[in-house]
Design an enzyme around this catalytic site. Structure first.
Site, PDB file in Angstrom:
ATOM      1  N   CYS A  69       0.835  -1.208   0.000  1.00 18.52           N
ATOM      2  CA  CYS A  69       0.000   0.000   0.000  1.00 18.52           C
ATOM      3  C   CYS A  69       0.865   1.251   0.000  1.00 18.52           C
ATOM      4  CB  CYS A  69      -0.931   0.002   1.199  1.00 18.52           C
ATOM      5  SG  CYS A  69      -2.024   1.438   1.266  1.00 18.52           S
TER       6      CYS A  69
ATOM      7  N   CYS B 279      -0.523   4.070   2.127  1.00 26.87           N
ATOM      8  CA  CYS B 279      -0.311   3.892   3.561  1.00 26.87           C
ATOM      9  C   CYS B 279       1.130   4.209   3.968  1.00 26.87           C
ATOM     10  CB  CYS B 279      -0.624   2.458   3.965  1.00 26.87           C
ATOM     11  SG  CYS B 279      -2.233   1.847   3.438  1.00 26.87           S
ATOM     12  N   ASP B 280       2.090   3.772   3.163  1.00 28.84           N
ATOM     13  CA  ASP B 280       3.480   3.753   3.613  1.00 28.84           C
ATOM     14  C   ASP B 280       4.441   4.625   2.817  1.00 28.84           C
ATOM     15  OD1 ASP B 280       2.745   1.858   5.547  1.00 28.84           O
ATOM     16  OD2 ASP B 280       2.980   0.221   4.118  1.00 28.84           O
TER      17      ASP B 280
END
Length: 331
Positions: free
Chosen positions: A139, A142-143
């Site tokens: 992701c 997300c990261d």
């Protein structure tokens, strides 16, 4: 609204956990529906594989993925949700009350909210699992923020890979797409956007056969179609080869799309079976974020509540009509 569970039949069963499942449980519990959550043996969804979550509202300094899931679970339990660590093995949605099993144990429910999520597809190569959730990710949204001015690798050739690679260029100094074929599967516009980006390079006809590093990614081992191998230094690996919705359990009962996602009647969460609702990544091929899953979990619980409330009102009206004295007229 208060609608007691009667005759062993639950008002709401939530299958699954994660942001969608626990939010559905929270809203159902606060509506006095006494939900039962069958959260699975690997509860918490994909956030259990995530370290710092910095894009979930309300946490200015971020929060660990497992900690966020723990807080969500405790919050729903506080308002009366019953939560069991069991894995659902069979369902029967042919008639109401619906039937749900975990092994030999059976529960029945007037409504069901499905929040079983989707599982990211991984490469299955040495080193990947050991470093997953730290510097091996599925992701970018997300990261990606954690990789400012780093060199990264994206594995894949579809729209997801193009989107992930393009997004990562906001932070990374360089993104290398590794693809096992000589052309992408992605749509033309997504390909053009990625290939036009000066920060993106492509290694064709090559696959990642090992993720290198101990505690942190230092590189990947590549093998091309001739069998030749080499090492490519990198600070992080993003695997973008798709997701598999966890819907096999429902294939014989609900309408699924071509990729196995549950079809819902948006903007609501109703499925093809009245009384069965679905929320989160099990329906979502586009966003796949904790906050969108939580929002849909809220909608699923509210949709179930409205249905139960309407049915209770209809039963009351029917009872009132039956109890009214008949009016006799004289001849």
């Amino acid at each position: 609204m208060t609608t007691e569970s009667t005759n062993g039949v639950r008002n709401v069963i939530v299958i699954g956990s994660g942001p969608a499942g626990f939010t559905a449980a929270l809203y159902a519990a606060r509506a006095n529906l006494e939900p039962l959550v069958l959260k699975g043996l690997e509860a918490g969804g994909q956030l259990m594989l995530t370290t710092d979550v910095e894009n979930y509202p309300g946490f200015a300094d971020g929060i660990l993925g497992p900690e966020l899931m723990d807080q969500m679970e405790k919050q729903s339990a506080r308002f009366g949700a019953e939560i069991l660590s069991v894995h659902v093995t069979r369902v029967d949605f042919s008639s109401r009350p619906f039937r749900v099993w975990a092994g030999d144990q059976e529960w029945r429910a007037r409504t069901v909210v499905i929040a079983t999520g989707a599982t990211a597809r991984w490469l299955g190569v040495p080193g990947e699992e050991k470093l997953r959730g730290r510097v091996v990710s599925a992701c970018a949204t997300c990261d990606g923020f954690f990789f400012r001015d780093r060199e990264l690798v994206v594995v894949g050739g579809g729209d997801s890979a193009m989107e992930e690679a393009t997004f990562l260029t906001k932070f990374a100094s360089k993104v290398t797409i590794v693809h096992r074929r000589d052309e992408f599967r992605a749509s033309k516009i997504m390909q053009e956007r990625a290939l036009a980006n000066p920060k993106i390079e492509v290694i064709w006809n090559t696959e990642v056969v090992e993720v290198l590093g101990d505690g942190a990614v230092t590189g990947v081992r590549l093998r091309d179609t001739t069998g030749k191998t080499r090492e490519l230094p990198t600070d992080g690996v993003f695997v973008a080869i798709g997701h598999t919705p966890n819907t096999e359990l429902f294939r014989d009962w609900l309408e699924l799309d071509a990729d196995g996602y549950i079809v819902i009647r948006e903007p609501r969460t109703h499925t093809s079976v009245e009384g069965i609702f679905a929320a989160g990544d099990v329906t979502d091929r586009i966003y796949r974020q904790a906050v969108t899953a939580a929002g849909q979990g809220c909608k699923g619980a509210m949709d179930a509540e409205k249905m139960l409330e309407a049915e209770a009102h209809a039963r009351t009206q029917e009872g009132n009509l039956r109890s009214e004295p008949s009016v006799q007229t004289s001849a």
